[in-house]
Design a protein around this motif. Structure first.
Motif, PDB file in Angstrom:
ATOM      1  N   LYS A  38       0.824  -1.212   0.000  1.00 21.26           N
ATOM      2  CA  LYS A  38       0.000   0.000   0.000  1.00 21.26           C
ATOM      3  C   LYS A  38       0.855   1.258   0.000  1.00 21.26           C
ATOM      4  N   LYS A  39       0.349   2.290  -0.676  1.00 20.51           N
ATOM      5  CA  LYS A  39       0.977   3.603  -0.595  1.00 20.51           C
ATOM      6  C   LYS A  39       0.621   4.208   0.756  1.00 20.51           C
ATOM      7  N   SER A  40       1.642   4.722   1.445  1.00 18.07           N
ATOM      8  CA  SER A  40       1.442   5.290   2.777  1.00 18.07           C
ATOM      9  C   SER A  40       2.583   6.256   3.069  1.00 18.07           C
ATOM     10  N   ASN A  41       2.347   7.204   3.931  1.00 14.61           N
ATOM     11  CA  ASN A  41       3.412   8.119   4.348  1.00 14.61           C
ATOM     12  C   ASN A  41       4.402   7.445   5.294  1.00 14.61           C
ATOM     13  N   GLU A  42       3.987   6.331   5.902  1.00 17.18           N
ATOM     14  CA  GLU A  42       4.853   5.581   6.808  1.00 17.18           C
ATOM     15  C   GLU A  42       5.454   4.398   6.054  1.00 17.18           C
ATOM     16  N   THR A  43       6.778   4.273   6.074  1.00 22.12           N
ATOM     17  CA  THR A  43       7.458   3.173   5.386  1.00 22.12           C
ATOM     18  C   THR A  43       7.740   2.070   6.390  1.00 22.12           C
ATOM     19  N   LYS A  44       7.105   0.894   6.163  1.00 24.57           N
ATOM     20  CA  LYS A  44       7.331  -0.227   7.075  1.00 24.57           C
ATOM     21  C   LYS A  44       6.860  -1.519   6.423  1.00 24.57           C
ATOM     22  N   ALA A  45       7.380  -2.620   6.927  1.00 26.90           N
ATOM     23  CA  ALA A  45       6.929  -3.950   6.519  1.00 26.90           C
ATOM     24  C   ALA A  45       6.712  -4.752   7.788  1.00 26.90           C
ATOM     25  N   THR A  46       5.530  -5.338   7.929  1.00 31.92           N
ATOM     26  CA  THR A  46       5.222  -6.156   9.100  1.00 31.92           C
ATOM     27  C   THR A  46       4.620  -7.478   8.649  1.00 31.92           C
ATOM     28  N   TYR A  47       4.862  -8.525   9.426  1.00 29.00           N
ATOM     29  CA  TYR A  47       4.283  -9.841   9.155  1.00 29.00           C
ATOM     30  C   TYR A  47       3.535 -10.276  10.400  1.00 29.00           C
ATOM     31  N   HIS A  48       2.252 -10.573  10.220  1.00 32.26           N
ATOM     32  CA  HIS A  48       1.425 -10.979  11.351  1.00 32.26           C
ATOM     33  C   HIS A  48       0.295 -11.866  10.840  1.00 32.26           C
TER      34      HIS A  48
END
Length: 72
Positions: A38-48
């Motif tokens: 997704k496009k977002s202002n916050e850059t992150k990758a999470t796995y859950h």
């Protein structure tokens, strides 16, 4: 033998997604893994819970996707 397939999907029923499956992290389970980008202002990758959620914008999104691929 383990069988896997990749299905391009949309997270919302919007224009351009008429012929695509609608999937999001709520659909992930031990048999169906979901990768959400997704496009977002916050850059992150999470796995859950069998869902890889990747967020970023512009060049930062490309960098985080590359980083995830290199760690696979």
């Amino acid at each position: 033998m383990i069988s896997s397939s990749i299905v391009r999907a949309c997270t919302d029923d919007i224009e351009g997604c008429e012929d695509k499956v609608i999937k999001n992290c709520n659909d992930a389970n031990q048999y169906t893994k979901v990768i959400s980008i997704k496009k977002s202002n916050e850059t992150k990758a999470t796995y859950h819970d069998n869902c890889l959620d990747i967020n970023g914008n512009g060049e930062d999104l490309i960098k985080i996707v590359d980083k995830v691929i290199l760690r696979l």
